[in-house]
Design a protein around this motif. Sequence first.
Motif, mmCIF file in Angstrom:
data_model
loop_
_atom_site.group_PDB
_atom_site.id
_atom_site.type_symbol
_atom_site.label_atom_id
_atom_site.label_comp_id
_atom_site.label_asym_id
_atom_site.label_seq_id
_atom_site.Cartn_x
_atom_site.Cartn_y
_atom_site.Cartn_z
ATOM 1 N N ASN A 185 0.808 -1.230 0.000
ATOM 2 C CA ASN A 185 0.000 0.000 0.000
ATOM 3 C C ASN A 185 0.838 1.276 0.000
ATOM 4 O OD1 ASN A 185 -2.453 -1.583 0.273
ATOM 5 N ND2 ASN A 185 -1.838 -1.884 2.410
ATOM 6 N N ALA A 186 2.078 1.204 -0.470
ATOM 7 C CA ALA A 186 2.905 2.411 -0.572
ATOM 8 C C ALA A 186 2.501 3.204 -1.815
ATOM 9 C CB ALA A 186 4.376 2.038 -0.637
ATOM 10 N N ARG A 187 2.658 4.532 -1.720
ATOM 11 C CA ARG A 187 2.427 5.410 -2.855
ATOM 12 C C ARG A 187 3.647 6.291 -3.029
ATOM 13 N NH1 ARG A 187 -2.840 8.538 -1.446
ATOM 14 N NH2 ARG A 187 -1.844 8.453 0.604
ATOM 15 N N ILE A 188 4.202 6.295 -4.237
ATOM 16 C CA ILE A 188 5.445 7.015 -4.511
ATOM 17 C C ILE A 188 5.207 7.943 -5.694
ATOM 18 C CG2 ILE A 188 7.879 6.772 -5.118
ATOM 19 C CD1 ILE A 188 7.596 3.854 -3.980
ATOM 20 N N PHE A 189 5.513 9.222 -5.506
ATOM 21 C CA PHE A 189 5.310 10.226 -6.536
ATOM 22 C C PHE A 189 6.671 10.788 -6.957
ATOM 23 C CE2 PHE A 189 1.463 9.874 -4.132
ATOM 24 C CZ PHE A 189 0.439 10.046 -5.056
ATOM 25 N N LEU A 190 6.939 10.779 -8.246
ATOM 26 C CA LEU A 190 8.193 11.279 -8.792
ATOM 27 C C LEU A 190 7.943 12.589 -9.531
ATOM 28 C CD1 LEU A 190 9.642 7.977 -10.328
ATOM 29 C CD2 LEU A 190 9.811 8.799 -7.961
ATOM 30 N N GLU A 191 8.713 13.610 -9.161
ATOM 31 C CA GLU A 191 8.622 14.879 -9.867
ATOM 32 C C GLU A 191 9.025 14.703 -11.324
ATOM 33 O OE1 GLU A 191 9.350 18.822 -7.075
ATOM 34 O OE2 GLU A 191 10.984 18.061 -8.291
ATOM 35 N N PRO A 192 8.479 15.536 -12.219
ATOM 36 C CA PRO A 192 8.932 15.488 -13.612
ATOM 37 C C PRO A 192 10.451 15.599 -13.706
ATOM 38 C CG PRO A 192 6.989 16.877 -13.441
ATOM 39 C CD PRO A 192 7.379 16.512 -12.032
#
Length: 326
Positions: free
Chosen positions: A88-95
């Motif tokens: 249930n991890a959520r990882i967001f990568l910047e452009p």
Amino acid sequence: FRMTSQGEIGIGGANYGTDGHVLTSAGAGAAVAWEALPSGATSWDAIVAASGADYTTPQLADDALDAGDYTMYCKGETYVALTVSTNNARIFLEPGTVFTGAITLSGSNVTLVAGAGCDFQGLVTLSGIGNNLLCENGCTFIGVATAAADCTFDGGGHDTVVSGGVARHAVELHGAFNTARNFTCSTTAGGGQAFNALHMRFNSDNSLSENIVVTDSDNEGIHNEADDSMVTNCQVLGADSHGINATNHRQRTIGNFVDAAGAQGIYSNGNDTTITSNIVRDQASAAIYLDTGANDQVIFGNRLDGAITDNGTSNLESGFNDEGAF
């Protein structure tokens, strides 16, 4: 500002806000204010930046937070590799984020969201059930693979490119109820390695591939071994072998465009399959080829550059296709 012994910050006196409020600028010439977090705003468990933040690498953040689900935000810098075993991890990568090594999402229900221009120089593998790789248009990959059920790879548009080269299938689905959509993929034509641009393995039953552009392939443009699966609205613009290989049972090959295949435009060898509303042209051999294992198929409404070859039994195709369209 008023600072108290309890660590409170007061604005214009004893205005300490309420629980959950954030300090907000009102612009030049105006005082700051305590305000509620805007609706839809995200609270990050970790912010990652190689130049300095809560953690300097995504792996350090994951290792620290892996006791439970978390939300991570990575600044648009360069990192090495990442393995996520947390569920249930959520990882967001910047452009513009770059990973020089492999990424493996082995926990279940892990979501990786990649901003436009992210560059993945190692293989990205979704090996946990229910994992998602969701991109803004314009990302680049050297390979994407699933190894579990209910995984999704959405490239966000055809400017997201997966190039397998001579090393691997560009995109490989290996789990039931997988979805692949909205990207461009290829392997190196003439590379002699027999890698497909899109490879749907035999155990990826009930999977869906849609809105995918294959620019070229060292072997087949789209290879589909999965029962009860669908390939739809895809374009194969070149392949050393078959454009689309639909080689198992109850498959649906619908609304695709196949051009310049080095062998059959569409090859099929399974039972109870439907091949309809496709355009096939400029292929080296038959436009549609039904092998001896192709039985009880419906071949309907296709526009073809040549005849259908039918070596199977009880297939409905005669008179229902335009075999001289080009």
